[in-house]
Design an enzyme around this catalytic site. Structure first.
Site, PDB file in Angstrom:
ATOM      1  N   HIS A 120     -49.854-108.170 -25.611  1.00  0.00           N
ATOM      2  CA  HIS A 120     -48.681-108.467 -26.431  1.00  0.00           C
ATOM      3  C   HIS A 120     -47.842-107.246 -26.726  1.00  0.00           C
ATOM      4  CE1 HIS A 120     -51.070-112.199 -27.989  1.00  0.00           C
ATOM      5  NE2 HIS A 120     -50.573-112.385 -26.791  1.00  0.00           N
ATOM      6  N   CYS A 149     -30.361 -97.097 -28.719  1.00  0.00           N
ATOM      7  CA  CYS A 149     -30.793 -96.345 -27.539  1.00  0.00           C
ATOM      8  C   CYS A 149     -30.081 -94.979 -27.530  1.00  0.00           C
ATOM      9  CB  CYS A 149     -30.434 -97.121 -26.272  1.00  0.00           C
ATOM     10  SG  CYS A 149     -30.782 -96.208 -24.769  1.00  0.00           S
ATOM     11  N   THR A 190     -60.590-112.776 -33.072  1.00  0.00           N
ATOM     12  CA  THR A 190     -59.389-113.563 -32.796  1.00  0.00           C
ATOM     13  C   THR A 190     -59.620-115.018 -33.191  1.00  0.00           C
ATOM     14  OG1 THR A 190     -57.777-114.273 -31.127  1.00  0.00           O
ATOM     15  CG2 THR A 190     -60.040-113.961 -30.360  1.00  0.00           C
ATOM     16  N   SER A 191     -58.558-115.626 -33.730  1.00  0.00           N
ATOM     17  CA  SER A 191     -58.658-117.031 -34.148  1.00  0.00           C
ATOM     18  C   SER A 191     -58.563-117.958 -32.935  1.00  0.00           C
ATOM     19  CB  SER A 191     -57.532-117.358 -35.146  1.00  0.00           C
ATOM     20  OG  SER A 191     -56.275-117.055 -34.552  1.00  0.00           O
ATOM     21  N   ASN A 215     -67.091-112.928 -35.079  1.00  0.00           N
ATOM     22  CA  ASN A 215     -66.044-113.348 -36.018  1.00  0.00           C
ATOM     23  C   ASN A 215     -66.727-113.852 -37.289  1.00  0.00           C
ATOM     24  OD1 ASN A 215     -63.881-114.731 -37.345  1.00  0.00           O
ATOM     25  ND2 ASN A 215     -62.841-114.949 -35.363  1.00  0.00           N
TER      26      ASN A 215
HETATM   27  C1  BV8 Z   1     -46.163-117.831 -23.743  1.00  0.00           C
HETATM   28  C2  BV8 Z   1     -47.002-109.777 -30.778  1.00  0.00           C
HETATM   29  C3  BV8 Z   1     -45.175-118.776 -21.848  1.00  0.00           C
HETATM   30  C4  BV8 Z   1     -45.899-109.799 -31.771  1.00  0.00           C
HETATM   31  C5  BV8 Z   1     -48.017-111.995 -30.761  1.00  0.00           C
HETATM   32  C6  BV8 Z   1     -49.428-124.939 -27.760  1.00  0.00           C
HETATM   33  C7  BV8 Z   1     -50.492-124.678 -26.919  1.00  0.00           C
HETATM   34  C8  BV8 Z   1     -50.545-123.513 -26.187  1.00  0.00           C
HETATM   35  C9  BV8 Z   1     -49.526-122.570 -26.303  1.00  0.00           C
HETATM   36  C10 BV8 Z   1     -48.495-122.842 -27.146  1.00  0.00           C
HETATM   37  C11 BV8 Z   1     -48.412-124.004 -27.855  1.00  0.00           C
HETATM   38  N1  BV8 Z   1     -47.271-123.958 -28.587  1.00  0.00           N
HETATM   39  C12 BV8 Z   1     -46.622-122.791 -28.360  1.00  0.00           C
HETATM   40  C13 BV8 Z   1     -47.346-122.129 -27.477  1.00  0.00           C
HETATM   41  C14 BV8 Z   1     -47.061-120.861 -26.941  1.00  0.00           C
HETATM   42  C15 BV8 Z   1     -47.363-119.750 -27.937  1.00  0.00           C
HETATM   43  C16 BV8 Z   1     -48.613-119.988 -28.754  1.00  0.00           C
HETATM   44  O1  BV8 Z   1     -49.714-119.771 -28.290  1.00  0.00           O
HETATM   45  N2  BV8 Z   1     -48.431-120.431 -29.999  1.00  0.00           N
HETATM   46  C17 BV8 Z   1     -49.576-120.681 -30.849  1.00  0.00           C
HETATM   47  C18 BV8 Z   1     -49.257-120.233 -32.270  1.00  0.00           C
HETATM   48  C19 BV8 Z   1     -49.937-122.157 -30.760  1.00  0.00           C
HETATM   49  N3  BV8 Z   1     -47.597-118.612 -27.105  1.00  0.00           N
HETATM   50  C20 BV8 Z   1     -46.549-117.899 -26.703  1.00  0.00           C
HETATM   51  O2  BV8 Z   1     -45.415-118.120 -27.034  1.00  0.00           O
HETATM   52  C21 BV8 Z   1     -46.894-116.762 -25.760  1.00  0.00           C
HETATM   53  N4  BV8 Z   1     -46.034-116.834 -24.616  1.00  0.00           N
HETATM   54  O3  BV8 Z   1     -46.892-118.773 -23.914  1.00  0.00           O
HETATM   55  O4  BV8 Z   1     -45.343-117.656 -22.651  1.00  0.00           O
HETATM   56  C22 BV8 Z   1     -44.031-119.497 -22.503  1.00  0.00           C
HETATM   57  C23 BV8 Z   1     -42.759-119.019 -22.268  1.00  0.00           C
HETATM   58  C24 BV8 Z   1     -41.683-119.711 -22.821  1.00  0.00           C
HETATM   59  C25 BV8 Z   1     -41.900-120.848 -23.623  1.00  0.00           C
HETATM   60  C26 BV8 Z   1     -43.218-121.283 -23.890  1.00  0.00           C
HETATM   61  C27 BV8 Z   1     -44.283-120.611 -23.329  1.00  0.00           C
HETATM   62  C28 BV8 Z   1     -46.658-115.435 -26.457  1.00  0.00           C
HETATM   63  C29 BV8 Z   1     -47.690-115.254 -27.532  1.00  0.00           C
HETATM   64  C30 BV8 Z   1     -47.607-113.812 -28.044  1.00  0.00           C
HETATM   65  C31 BV8 Z   1     -47.038-113.809 -29.440  1.00  0.00           C
HETATM   66  N5  BV8 Z   1     -47.093-112.433 -29.965  1.00  0.00           N
HETATM   67  N6  BV8 Z   1     -48.025-110.727 -31.182  1.00  0.00           N
HETATM   68  C32 BV8 Z   1     -46.318-109.198 -33.075  1.00  0.00           C
HETATM   69  O5  BV8 Z   1     -47.523-108.960 -33.309  1.00  0.00           O
HETATM   70  O6  BV8 Z   1     -45.403-108.945 -33.880  1.00  0.00           O
HETATM   71  S1  BV8 Z   1     -49.255-113.053 -31.193  1.00  0.00           S
HETATM   72  C33 BV8 Z   1     -50.062-112.484 -32.571  1.00  0.00           C
HETATM   73  O7  BV8 Z   1     -51.094-113.443 -32.779  1.00  0.00           O
HETATM   74  C34 BV8 Z   1     -50.797-111.167 -32.411  1.00  0.00           C
HETATM   75  O8  BV8 Z   1     -50.752-110.627 -31.119  1.00  0.00           O
HETATM   76  C35 BV8 Z   1     -52.230-111.580 -32.726  1.00  0.00           C
HETATM   77  O9  BV8 Z   1     -53.171-110.776 -32.177  1.00  0.00           O
HETATM   78  C36 BV8 Z   1     -52.195-112.912 -32.110  1.00  0.00           C
HETATM   79  C37 BV8 Z   1     -53.327-113.829 -32.247  1.00  0.00           C
HETATM   80  O10 BV8 Z   1     -53.776-113.804 -33.528  1.00  0.00           O
HETATM   81  P1  BV8 Z   1     -55.226-113.142 -33.758  1.00  0.00           P
HETATM   82  O11 BV8 Z   1     -55.247-111.805 -33.110  1.00  0.00           O
HETATM   83  O12 BV8 Z   1     -56.254-114.107 -33.352  1.00  0.00           O
HETATM   84  O13 BV8 Z   1     -55.189-112.911 -35.291  1.00  0.00           O
HETATM   85  P2  BV8 Z   1     -55.438-113.988 -36.427  1.00  0.00           P
HETATM   86  O14 BV8 Z   1     -54.978-113.413 -37.712  1.00  0.00           O
HETATM   87  O15 BV8 Z   1     -54.938-115.317 -35.975  1.00  0.00           O
HETATM   88  O16 BV8 Z   1     -57.037-114.133 -36.455  1.00  0.00           O
HETATM   89  C38 BV8 Z   1     -57.801-113.034 -36.882  1.00  0.00           C
HETATM   90  C39 BV8 Z   1     -59.241-113.443 -36.647  1.00  0.00           C
HETATM   91  O17 BV8 Z   1     -60.058-112.336 -36.963  1.00  0.00           O
HETATM   92  C40 BV8 Z   1     -59.691-114.603 -37.511  1.00  0.00           C
HETATM   93  O18 BV8 Z   1     -60.421-115.518 -36.726  1.00  0.00           O
HETATM   94  C41 BV8 Z   1     -60.611-113.930 -38.545  1.00  0.00           C
HETATM   95  O19 BV8 Z   1     -61.681-114.783 -38.923  1.00  0.00           O
HETATM   96  C42 BV8 Z   1     -61.137-112.778 -37.763  1.00  0.00           C
HETATM   97  N7  BV8 Z   1     -61.560-111.619 -38.552  1.00  0.00           N
HETATM   98  C43 BV8 Z   1     -61.118-111.239 -39.774  1.00  0.00           C
HETATM   99  N8  BV8 Z   1     -61.765-110.101 -40.139  1.00  0.00           N
HETATM  100  C44 BV8 Z   1     -62.606-109.775 -39.112  1.00  0.00           C
HETATM  101  C45 BV8 Z   1     -62.476-110.734 -38.101  1.00  0.00           C
HETATM  102  N9  BV8 Z   1     -63.173-110.693 -36.958  1.00  0.00           N
HETATM  103  C46 BV8 Z   1     -64.041-109.677 -36.807  1.00  0.00           C
HETATM  104  N10 BV8 Z   1     -64.226-108.698 -37.720  1.00  0.00           N
HETATM  105  C47 BV8 Z   1     -63.538-108.727 -38.887  1.00  0.00           C
HETATM  106  N11 BV8 Z   1     -63.744-107.769 -39.821  1.00  0.00           N
END
Ligand code: BV8
Length: 250
Positions: A120, A149, A190-191, A215
């Site tokens: 990402h 830029c 990751t979630s 996790n």
């Molecule tokens: C794309 C950068 C093609 C920016 C980020 C339905 C099904 C499938 C896909 C989709 C859908 N609807 C929409 C989509 C597409 C969408 C998507 O997946 N949406 C989701 C919300 C459903 N995906 C996209 O758009 C991707 N592109 O698909 O391209 C396309 C093209 C055009 C049109 C459509 C599709 C692009 C996705 C990238 C987005 N950018 N980040 C920024 O950061 O500012 S994503 C963002 O979320 C971060 O990168 C982050 O890493 C990522 C995922 O979240 P997690 O890392 O899992 O973090 P989260 O907080 O959720 O979870 C933390 C976890 O850690 C928890 O489980 C917690 O319990 C655990 N935890 C907590 N403490 C600890 C721990 N674990 C271990 N130790 C600890 N101490």
């Protein structure tokens, strides 16, 4: 129970075992970086999904840059934790080791990991909207918002992948190849809801790999995982590392 599971997984980690690791925001949580979907994942009254989009940037680039500037300020103050440090050691230990991260905080590189697949992008890089070139920028705070830029004066954007944007094709190909190749896929902090990253452990499992989740909470991947450690990355990864050291001494 935990000790046995740690031992069983460590015994699978022979030096010549191809290993892949997918990390998310959770591995940086213990360093003090707020996760997306946990408490503190909010900023003012916004959610990440509302701001990390091309539409939001189009609508209000200043607001989106203020959000990134705030996050950069946070990330500049934090350090890698034992979870990041363990993975950097494993990269040196295992000849076939692929680190794939969804995180943009740069903490894996700070911990010493050299070969990182940044799915990402990276919050410490900008991209020129006119010329497309990518530059490092570590200014905290940013000198101007939105930043411009230096060579052509056009507006810069964060060099990260927003929701609705495609990932870098080469990085994604490397991630798919590593997921197909590995025999062990660790999924850490990751979630497992953001795609296509969330599909990587499924691809690994379909290619015959064992999936090990680390996790504190269950995720949609938990049911598919061969091992699921309900614990923090900064605790479980060092425990696995200690067991590995023990095995290599015996
Ligand atoms: C794309 C950068 C093609 C920016 C980020 C339905 C099904 C499938 C896909 C989709 C859908 N609807 C929409 C989509 C597409 C969408 C998507 O997946 N949406 C989701 C919300 C459903 N995906 C996209 O758009 C991707 N592109 O698909 O391209 C396309 C093209 C055009 C049109 C459509 C599709 C692009 C996705 C990238 C987005 N950018 N980040 C920024 O950061 O500012 S994503 C963002 O979320 C971060 O990168 C982050 O890493 C990522 C995922 O979240 P997690 O890392 O899992 O973090 P989260 O907080 O959720 O979870 C933390 C976890 O850690 C928890 O489980 C917690 O319990 C655990 N935890 C907590 N403490 C600890 C721990 N674990 C271990 N130790 C600890 N101490």
């Amino acid at each position: 129970m935990l000790a046995e599971e740690i031992k069983s997984v460590a015994e699978l980690m022979d030096r010549d075992t191809p290993i892949a690791v997918l990390t998310g925001a959770g591995i940086s949580a213990e360093s003090g970086v707020p996760t997306f979907r946990g408490e503190g994942g909010l900023w003012r009254q916004f959610r990440a999904e509302d701001l990390a989009t091309p539409e939001a940037f189009q609508r209000d680039s200043k607001l989106v840059w203020e959000w990134y500037d705030w996050r950069r300020g946070l990330m500049a103050k934090v350090k890698p934790n034992p979870g990041h440090q363990t993975l950097a050691r494993w990269e040196a230990r295992f000849p076939e080791f692929a680190l794939i991260t969804q995180n943009i905080d740069g903490l894996h590189a700070q911990a010493g990991s050299k070969r990182i697949i940044e799915l990402h992008g990276n919050i410490w890089k900008t991209r020129c909207l006119a010329e497309g070139q990518v530059s490092d920028n570590n200014d905290v705070p940013l000198k101007e918002i939105p930043p411009r830029c230096p060579s052509c004066g056009a507006m810069l954007r964060p060099h990260v992948v927003w929701f609705g944007e495609s990932l870098d094709a080469d990085e994604l190909d490397r991630a798919f190849a590593a997921s197909r190749r590995c025999r062990l896929m660790f999924v850490v902090g990751t979630s497992a809801v953001v795609h296509p990253a969330a599909s990587l452990p499924v691809i690994a499992a379909q290619a015959g790999a064992l999936v090990i989740e680390i996790n504190p909470d269950p995720t949609p991947l938990t049911a598919e995982a061969d091992f699921s450690f309900r614990g923090k990355a900064g605790d479980i990864l060092p425990l696995l590392d200690q067991q590995l050291m023990k095995i290599s001494r015996d």
